[in-house]
Design a protein around this motif. Structure first.
Motif, PDB file in Angstrom:
ATOM      1  N   ASP A   1      53.038 -15.802  -3.468  1.00  0.00           N
ATOM      2  CA  ASP A   1      53.608 -15.585  -4.799  1.00  0.00           C
ATOM      3  C   ASP A   1      53.150 -16.738  -5.669  1.00  0.00           C
ATOM      4  O   ASP A   1      52.904 -17.849  -5.182  1.00  0.00           O
ATOM      5  N   GLU A   2      53.025 -16.463  -6.942  1.00  0.00           N
ATOM      6  CA  GLU A   2      52.691 -17.540  -7.874  1.00  0.00           C
ATOM      7  C   GLU A   2      53.314 -17.261  -9.221  1.00  0.00           C
ATOM      8  O   GLU A   2      53.500 -16.116  -9.619  1.00  0.00           O
ATOM      9  N   ARG A   3      53.655 -18.353  -9.859  1.00  0.00           N
ATOM     10  CA  ARG A   3      54.230 -18.298 -11.202  1.00  0.00           C
ATOM     11  C   ARG A   3      53.593 -19.420 -11.993  1.00  0.00           C
ATOM     12  O   ARG A   3      53.001 -20.331 -11.409  1.00  0.00           O
ATOM     13  N   PRO A   4      53.713 -19.420 -13.296  1.00  0.00           N
ATOM     14  CA  PRO A   4      53.146 -20.531 -14.054  1.00  0.00           C
ATOM     15  C   PRO A   4      53.688 -21.862 -13.519  1.00  0.00           C
ATOM     16  O   PRO A   4      54.897 -22.061 -13.441  1.00  0.00           O
ATOM     17  N   GLY A   5      52.781 -22.707 -13.073  1.00  0.00           N
ATOM     18  CA  GLY A   5      53.184 -24.021 -12.587  1.00  0.00           C
ATOM     19  C   GLY A   5      53.543 -24.096 -11.121  1.00  0.00           C
ATOM     20  O   GLY A   5      53.971 -25.148 -10.648  1.00  0.00           O
ATOM     21  N   GLY A   6      53.374 -23.006 -10.345  1.00  0.00           N
ATOM     22  CA  GLY A   6      53.746 -23.101  -8.941  1.00  0.00           C
ATOM     23  C   GLY A   6      53.126 -22.036  -8.058  1.00  0.00           C
ATOM     24  O   GLY A   6      52.856 -20.926  -8.503  1.00  0.00           O
ATOM     25  N   LEU A   7      52.904 -22.423  -6.809  1.00  0.00           N
ATOM     26  CA  LEU A   7      52.351 -21.525  -5.791  1.00  0.00           C
ATOM     27  C   LEU A   7      53.293 -21.534  -4.602  1.00  0.00           C
ATOM     28  O   LEU A   7      53.767 -22.589  -4.190  1.00  0.00           O
ATOM     29  N   LEU A   8      53.572 -20.370  -4.040  1.00  0.00           N
ATOM     30  CA  LEU A   8      54.443 -20.252  -2.881  1.00  0.00           C
ATOM     31  C   LEU A   8      53.611 -19.810  -1.685  1.00  0.00           C
ATOM     32  O   LEU A   8      52.855 -18.840  -1.766  1.00  0.00           O
ATOM     33  N   TYR A   9      53.759 -20.546  -0.567  1.00  0.00           N
ATOM     34  CA  TYR A   9      53.042 -20.247   0.667  1.00  0.00           C
ATOM     35  C   TYR A   9      54.051 -19.922   1.754  1.00  0.00           C
ATOM     36  O   TYR A   9      55.164 -20.440   1.763  1.00  0.00           O
ATOM     37  N   ARG A  10      53.644 -19.062   2.690  1.00  0.00           N
ATOM     38  CA  ARG A  10      54.498 -18.698   3.815  1.00  0.00           C
ATOM     39  C   ARG A  10      53.725 -18.953   5.103  1.00  0.00           C
ATOM     40  O   ARG A  10      52.587 -18.513   5.244  1.00  0.00           O
ATOM     41  N   CYS A  11      54.371 -19.667   6.026  1.00  0.00           N
ATOM     42  CA  CYS A  11      53.768 -19.977   7.328  1.00  0.00           C
ATOM     43  C   CYS A  11      54.828 -19.800   8.397  1.00  0.00           C
ATOM     44  O   CYS A  11      55.866 -20.466   8.358  1.00  0.00           O
ATOM     45  N   GLY A  12      54.593 -18.914   9.336  1.00  0.00           N
ATOM     46  CA  GLY A  12      55.488 -18.760  10.472  1.00  0.00           C
ATOM     47  C   GLY A  12      56.937 -18.510  10.111  1.00  0.00           C
ATOM     48  O   GLY A  12      57.838 -19.015  10.767  1.00  0.00           O
ATOM     49  N   GLY A  13      57.198 -17.758   9.064  1.00  0.00           N
ATOM     50  CA  GLY A  13      58.571 -17.438   8.681  1.00  0.00           C
ATOM     51  C   GLY A  13      59.234 -18.470   7.798  1.00  0.00           C
ATOM     52  O   GLY A  13      60.385 -18.306   7.407  1.00  0.00           O
ATOM     53  N   THR A  14      58.539 -19.558   7.469  1.00  0.00           N
ATOM     54  CA  THR A  14      59.078 -20.559   6.543  1.00  0.00           C
ATOM     55  C   THR A  14      58.206 -20.584   5.294  1.00  0.00           C
ATOM     56  O   THR A  14      57.111 -20.014   5.273  1.00  0.00           O
ATOM     57  N   GLU A  15      58.695 -21.240   4.266  1.00  0.00           N
ATOM     58  CA  GLU A  15      57.971 -21.286   3.005  1.00  0.00           C
ATOM     59  C   GLU A  15      57.864 -22.708   2.501  1.00  0.00           C
ATOM     60  O   GLU A  15      58.702 -23.551   2.805  1.00  0.00           O
ATOM     61  N   PHE A  16      56.823 -22.938   1.711  1.00  0.00           N
ATOM     62  CA  PHE A  16      56.728 -24.179   0.953  1.00  0.00           C
ATOM     63  C   PHE A  16      56.062 -23.863  -0.375  1.00  0.00           C
ATOM     64  O   PHE A  16      55.335 -22.882  -0.502  1.00  0.00           O
ATOM     65  N   ALA A  17      56.352 -24.678  -1.355  1.00  0.00           N
ATOM     66  CA  ALA A  17      55.797 -24.481  -2.691  1.00  0.00           C
ATOM     67  C   ALA A  17      54.995 -25.705  -3.094  1.00  0.00           C
ATOM     68  O   ALA A  17      55.331 -26.837  -2.737  1.00  0.00           O
ATOM     69  N   VAL A  18      53.934 -25.462  -3.828  1.00  0.00           N
ATOM     70  CA  VAL A  18      53.158 -26.512  -4.469  1.00  0.00           C
ATOM     71  C   VAL A  18      53.366 -26.288  -5.963  1.00  0.00           C
ATOM     72  O   VAL A  18      53.167 -25.180  -6.456  1.00  0.00           O
ATOM     73  N   PHE A  19      53.820 -27.325  -6.659  1.00  0.00           N
ATOM     74  CA  PHE A  19      54.174 -27.151  -8.061  1.00  0.00           C
ATOM     75  C   PHE A  19      53.512 -28.217  -8.930  1.00  0.00           C
ATOM     76  O   PHE A  19      53.245 -29.331  -8.480  1.00  0.00           O
ATOM     77  N   THR A  20      53.240 -27.850 -10.175  1.00  0.00           N
ATOM     78  CA  THR A  20      52.664 -28.783 -11.130  1.00  0.00           C
ATOM     79  C   THR A  20      53.665 -29.890 -11.427  1.00  0.00           C
ATOM     80  O   THR A  20      54.830 -29.618 -11.723  1.00  0.00           O
ATOM     81  N   SER A  21      53.189 -31.128 -11.335  1.00  0.00           N
ATOM     82  CA  SER A  21      54.050 -32.283 -11.573  1.00  0.00           C
ATOM     83  C   SER A  21      53.239 -33.384 -12.235  1.00  0.00           C
ATOM     84  O   SER A  21      52.066 -33.577 -11.897  1.00  0.00           O
ATOM     85  N   THR A  22      53.853 -34.090 -13.151  1.00  0.00           N
ATOM     86  CA  THR A  22      53.169 -35.227 -13.753  1.00  0.00           C
ATOM     87  C   THR A  22      53.254 -36.450 -12.856  1.00  0.00           C
ATOM     88  O   THR A  22      52.490 -37.393 -13.008  1.00  0.00           O
ATOM     89  N   GLY A  23      54.168 -36.421 -11.889  1.00  0.00           N
ATOM     90  CA  GLY A  23      54.293 -37.525 -10.942  1.00  0.00           C
ATOM     91  C   GLY A  23      53.308 -37.367  -9.804  1.00  0.00           C
ATOM     92  O   GLY A  23      52.899 -36.265  -9.461  1.00  0.00           O
ATOM     93  N   ALA A  24      52.927 -38.493  -9.221  1.00  0.00           N
ATOM     94  CA  ALA A  24      52.008 -38.479  -8.088  1.00  0.00           C
ATOM     95  C   ALA A  24      52.779 -38.733  -6.801  1.00  0.00           C
ATOM     96  O   ALA A  24      53.751 -39.488  -6.787  1.00  0.00           O
TER      97      ALA A  24
END
Length: 141
Positions: A40-63
Protein backbone atom coordinates in the motif's frame (compact mmCIF):
# COMPACT_ATOMS: atom_id res chain seq x y z
CA UNK A 1 -8.90 -13.36 32.70
CA UNK A 2 -5.19 -12.70 32.23
CA UNK A 3 -3.60 -9.26 32.12
CA UNK A 4 -3.36 -9.28 28.30
CA UNK A 5 -7.16 -9.65 28.04
CA UNK A 6 -7.62 -6.34 29.87
CA UNK A 7 -4.85 -4.47 28.05
CA UNK A 8 -5.99 -3.19 24.67
CA UNK A 9 -2.42 -2.39 23.65
CA UNK A 10 -1.30 -5.98 24.34
CA UNK A 11 -4.05 -7.16 21.94
CA UNK A 12 -2.86 -4.79 19.22
CA UNK A 13 -0.28 -5.55 16.54
CA UNK A 14 3.07 -3.80 16.71
CA UNK A 15 4.60 -2.36 13.54
CA UNK A 16 7.80 -0.46 12.81
CA UNK A 17 8.04 2.97 11.20
CA UNK A 18 11.25 3.94 9.41
CA UNK A 19 12.01 7.54 8.38
CA UNK A 20 13.15 8.40 4.85
CA UNK A 21 14.43 11.75 3.68
CA UNK A 22 13.97 10.59 0.08
CA UNK A 23 11.02 8.22 -0.28
CA UNK A 24 11.72 7.31 -3.92
CA UNK A 25 15.33 6.45 -3.09
CA UNK A 26 14.06 4.28 -0.22
CA UNK A 27 11.51 2.59 -2.52
CA UNK A 28 14.30 1.70 -4.97
CA UNK A 29 16.51 0.34 -2.17
CA UNK A 30 13.76 -1.87 -0.74
CA UNK A 31 12.83 -3.14 -4.22
CA UNK A 32 16.29 -3.61 -5.74
CA UNK A 33 18.31 -4.62 -2.67
CA UNK A 34 15.72 -6.41 -0.52
CA UNK A 35 13.23 -7.59 -3.16
CA UNK A 36 10.31 -5.95 -1.36
CA UNK A 37 7.44 -4.05 -2.95
CA UNK A 38 4.93 -1.94 -1.01
CA UNK A 39 1.50 -3.46 -0.45
CA UNK A 40 0.00 0.00 0.00
CA UNK A 41 1.16 3.53 -0.54
CA UNK A 42 -0.09 6.98 0.23
CA UNK A 43 1.44 10.40 -0.23
CA UNK A 44 4.50 10.38 2.00
CA UNK A 45 4.49 6.70 2.94
CA UNK A 46 4.99 3.11 1.81
CA UNK A 47 3.62 0.05 3.61
CA UNK A 48 5.43 -3.30 3.41
CA UNK A 49 4.28 -6.71 4.61
CA UNK A 50 6.67 -9.51 5.61
CA UNK A 51 5.63 -12.78 7.20
CA UNK A 52 2.32 -11.46 8.54
CA UNK A 53 3.81 -8.27 10.02
CA UNK A 54 4.01 -4.79 8.57
CA UNK A 55 6.37 -1.86 8.52
CA UNK A 56 6.11 1.57 6.97
CA UNK A 57 8.70 3.84 5.42
CA UNK A 58 7.59 7.45 5.63
CA UNK A 59 8.85 10.82 4.44
CA UNK A 60 10.59 12.64 7.28
CA UNK A 61 12.73 15.73 7.52
CA UNK A 62 14.63 14.07 10.37
CA UNK A 63 17.49 11.68 9.76
CA UNK A 64 17.87 8.31 11.42
CA UNK A 65 20.78 8.20 13.87
CA UNK A 66 21.52 4.62 12.79
CA UNK A 67 23.12 3.94 16.18
CA UNK A 68 20.85 1.02 17.10
CA UNK A 69 18.85 -1.67 15.33
CA UNK A 70 15.56 -0.07 14.35
CA UNK A 71 13.92 -3.13 12.84
CA UNK A 72 14.84 -6.74 12.20
CA UNK A 73 13.77 -9.93 10.51
CA UNK A 74 13.92 -13.40 12.05
CA UNK A 75 15.02 -15.98 9.48
CA UNK A 76 15.68 -19.72 9.42
CA UNK A 77 18.97 -19.60 7.46
CA UNK A 78 20.98 -16.45 8.05
CA UNK A 79 23.86 -17.52 5.76
CA UNK A 80 21.50 -17.91 2.81
CA UNK A 81 19.81 -14.55 3.47
CA UNK A 82 23.09 -12.67 3.94
CA UNK A 83 24.52 -14.28 0.78
CA UNK A 84 21.44 -13.37 -1.29
CA UNK A 85 21.42 -9.78 -0.03
CA UNK A 86 25.16 -9.38 -0.65
CA UNK A 87 24.58 -10.52 -4.24
CA UNK A 88 22.01 -7.73 -4.54
CA UNK A 89 24.56 -5.19 -3.29
CA UNK A 90 23.63 -4.90 0.39
CA UNK A 91 26.67 -3.98 2.49
CA UNK A 92 26.76 -5.57 5.94
CA UNK A 93 28.19 -3.85 9.00
CA UNK A 94 31.50 -4.99 10.44
CA UNK A 95 31.13 -5.13 14.22
CA UNK A 96 34.08 -5.56 16.57
CA UNK A 97 33.22 -4.55 20.12
CA UNK A 98 33.69 -6.46 23.38
CA UNK A 99 31.41 -9.50 23.27
CA UNK A 100 30.26 -8.97 19.68
CA UNK A 101 32.27 -9.57 16.53
CA UNK A 102 31.07 -10.30 13.01
CA UNK A 103 32.77 -12.81 10.74
CA UNK A 104 31.69 -12.67 7.09
CA UNK A 105 28.95 -10.26 8.20
CA UNK A 106 27.44 -12.57 10.86
CA UNK A 107 27.88 -12.46 14.64
CA UNK A 108 27.26 -15.14 17.26
CA UNK A 109 25.18 -13.59 20.09
CA UNK A 110 25.12 -15.82 23.14
CA UNK A 111 22.05 -15.66 25.37
CA UNK A 112 20.89 -12.24 24.23
CA UNK A 113 17.26 -13.17 23.50
CA UNK A 114 16.04 -15.67 26.11
CA UNK A 115 12.37 -14.90 25.43
CA UNK A 116 12.65 -16.65 22.05
CA UNK A 117 13.30 -19.99 23.76
CA UNK A 118 16.77 -20.14 22.24
CA UNK A 119 20.20 -20.13 23.83
CA UNK A 120 21.34 -17.30 21.59
CA UNK A 121 21.08 -15.79 18.18
CA UNK A 122 23.16 -15.24 15.09
CA UNK A 123 22.83 -11.71 13.76
CA UNK A 124 23.79 -9.45 10.87
CA UNK A 125 23.18 -5.73 10.32
CA UNK A 126 22.99 -3.37 7.37
CA UNK A 127 21.77 0.15 6.64
CA UNK A 128 19.07 1.06 4.19
CA UNK A 129 19.40 3.99 1.79
CA UNK A 130 18.20 6.36 4.52
CA UNK A 131 20.68 5.29 7.23
CA UNK A 132 18.23 3.12 9.19
CA UNK A 133 20.08 0.22 10.84
CA UNK A 134 18.28 -3.04 10.08
CA UNK A 135 19.03 -6.49 11.45
CA UNK A 136 18.62 -10.12 10.54
CA UNK A 137 18.54 -12.77 13.24
CA UNK A 138 18.47 -16.53 13.42
CA UNK A 139 17.72 -18.07 16.83
CA UNK A 140 20.21 -20.71 17.97
CA UNK A 141 18.47 -23.65 19.66
Amino acid sequence: MNADDRNTLARGRAASRLPAQDLERARRFYAEKLGLEPVDERPGGLLYRCGGTEFAVFTSTGASPGTFTQMGWQVDDIEAVVSELKQRGVVFEDVDVPGLRTKDGIAEIEGNYPSKGARGERGAWFRDSEGNLLGIGEPVE
